[in-house]
Motif scaffolding. Structure first.
Motif, PDB file in Angstrom:
ATOM      1  N   ILE A   9       0.837  -1.207   0.000  1.00 45.77           N
ATOM      2  CA  ILE A   9       0.000   0.000   0.000  1.00 45.77           C
ATOM      3  C   ILE A   9       0.870   1.254   0.000  1.00 45.77           C
ATOM      4  O   ILE A   9       0.628   2.193  -0.769  1.00 45.77           O
ATOM      5  CB  ILE A   9      -0.978  -0.012   1.192  1.00 45.77           C
ATOM      6  N   ALA A  13       0.898   3.669  -3.099  1.00 41.53           N
ATOM      7  CA  ALA A  13       0.465   5.063  -2.915  1.00 41.53           C
ATOM      8  C   ALA A  13       1.497   6.024  -3.488  1.00 41.53           C
ATOM      9  O   ALA A  13       1.147   7.040  -4.096  1.00 41.53           O
ATOM     10  CB  ALA A  13       0.217   5.350  -1.437  1.00 41.53           C
ATOM     11  N   THR A  14       2.758   5.687  -3.303  1.00 44.37           N
ATOM     12  CA  THR A  14       3.828   6.531  -3.846  1.00 44.37           C
ATOM     13  C   THR A  14       3.765   6.578  -5.369  1.00 44.37           C
ATOM     14  O   THR A  14       4.029   7.615  -5.976  1.00 44.37           O
ATOM     15  CB  THR A  14       5.203   5.991  -3.385  1.00 44.37           C
ATOM     16  N   HIS A  16       0.942   5.914  -7.247  1.00 41.86           N
ATOM     17  CA  HIS A  16      -0.438   5.899  -7.740  1.00 41.86           C
ATOM     18  C   HIS A  16      -0.694   6.821  -8.927  1.00 41.86           C
ATOM     19  O   HIS A  16      -1.530   6.527  -9.758  1.00 41.86           O
ATOM     20  CB  HIS A  16      -1.435   6.173  -6.612  1.00 41.86           C
ATOM     21  N   ILE A  64      -3.451  -0.851  -7.471  1.00 44.87           N
ATOM     22  CA  ILE A  64      -3.578   0.445  -6.802  1.00 44.87           C
ATOM     23  C   ILE A  64      -3.542   1.563  -7.826  1.00 44.87           C
ATOM     24  O   ILE A  64      -4.393   2.465  -7.821  1.00 44.87           O
ATOM     25  CB  ILE A  64      -2.456   0.631  -5.751  1.00 44.87           C
ATOM     26  N   HIS A  68      -7.369   3.262  -8.184  1.00 43.21           N
ATOM     27  CA  HIS A  68      -7.513   4.144  -7.024  1.00 43.21           C
ATOM     28  C   HIS A  68      -8.592   5.214  -7.207  1.00 43.21           C
ATOM     29  O   HIS A  68      -8.962   5.878  -6.250  1.00 43.21           O
ATOM     30  CB  HIS A  68      -6.169   4.792  -6.632  1.00 43.21           C
ATOM     31  N   GLU A  89      -6.508  -2.582  -1.351  1.00 42.01           N
ATOM     32  CA  GLU A  89      -5.373  -1.665  -1.407  1.00 42.01           C
ATOM     33  C   GLU A  89      -5.708  -0.420  -2.223  1.00 42.01           C
ATOM     34  O   GLU A  89      -5.344   0.689  -1.855  1.00 42.01           O
ATOM     35  CB  GLU A  89      -4.144  -2.364  -1.997  1.00 42.01           C
ATOM     36  N   VAL A  93      -5.915   3.539  -0.822  1.00 41.30           N
ATOM     37  CA  VAL A  93      -5.178   4.637  -1.461  1.00 41.30           C
ATOM     38  C   VAL A  93      -6.142   5.653  -2.052  1.00 41.30           C
ATOM     39  O   VAL A  93      -5.907   6.860  -1.983  1.00 41.30           O
ATOM     40  CB  VAL A  93      -4.191   4.094  -2.520  1.00 41.30           C
ATOM     41  N   ALA A  96      -7.315   7.903   0.811  1.00 43.72           N
ATOM     42  CA  ALA A  96      -6.232   8.820   1.212  1.00 43.72           C
ATOM     43  C   ALA A  96      -5.984   9.878   0.147  1.00 43.72           C
ATOM     44  O   ALA A  96      -5.788  11.063   0.463  1.00 43.72           O
ATOM     45  CB  ALA A  96      -4.957   8.025   1.480  1.00 43.72           C
ATOM     46  N   ASN A  97      -6.022   9.473  -1.114  1.00 41.81           N
ATOM     47  CA  ASN A  97      -5.814  10.414  -2.209  1.00 41.81           C
ATOM     48  C   ASN A  97      -6.914  11.479  -2.236  1.00 41.81           C
ATOM     49  O   ASN A  97      -6.640  12.674  -2.380  1.00 41.81           O
ATOM     50  CB  ASN A  97      -5.768   9.655  -3.538  1.00 41.81           C
ATOM     51  N   ASP A 100      -6.474  13.959   0.547  1.00 42.53           N
ATOM     52  CA  ASP A 100      -5.408  14.903   0.199  1.00 42.53           C
ATOM     53  C   ASP A 100      -5.905  15.957  -0.783  1.00 42.53           C
ATOM     54  O   ASP A 100      -5.610  17.146  -0.632  1.00 42.53           O
ATOM     55  CB  ASP A 100      -4.210  14.148  -0.385  1.00 42.53           C
TER      56      ASP A 100
END
Length: 136
Positions: A9, A13-14, A16, A64, A68, A89, A93, A96-97, A100
């Protein structure tokens, strides 16, 4: 989750938005997109998946990167997946995305951003339980 699942994950995420490399620069800074521009923008998920897929080391991150932006109600992209068809997963993400985006694009306080995220979950964007866990 196991340490390996958590690591997937974090690394996913890094990566994505790696597919943004294929989105025209002018769209990256534009606040409001036309339907045609949004369709181009949405391709970043497919582009990213196709970049990572050939590399064995990066294959675990493809779900992911590709999914996502899916929504549990099926109104997401690129494939319109619903509910549990969206890998956990990618859902994590995605939440969280979106948090953000809300927090920074709209310049909201954390509490306001979390309230909006919960509202979007109630509207079908995200799994309610996962969103509650994230927002706790």
């Amino acid at each position: 989750m196991s340490p390996d699942e958590r690591e997937t994950i974090v690394k996913g995420a890094t990566l994505h938005d790696v597919g943004m490399i294929g989105v025209p620069d002018a769209l990256l800074v534009k606040r409001v997109l036309t339907e045609e521009e949004h369709a181009l923008w949405a391709e970043h998920t497919r582009i990213g998946g196709s970049i990572l897929e050939p590399m064995k080391t990066f294959r675990p991150f493809v779900p992911i990167v590709r999914w996502h932006h899916e929504r549990v109600d099926g109104r997401g992209y690129p494939d319109g997946l619903t509910g549990d068809a969206i890998p956990l997963e990618a859902q994590i993400v995605g939440i969280a995305n979106r948090f953000d985006e809300i927090r920074h694009d709209d310049d909201l306080l954390e509490t306001e951003a979390l309230a909006r995220l919960r509202a979007e979950a109630r509207d079908g964007a995200f799994d309610l339980e996962l969103t509650s866990f994230f927002a706790a």
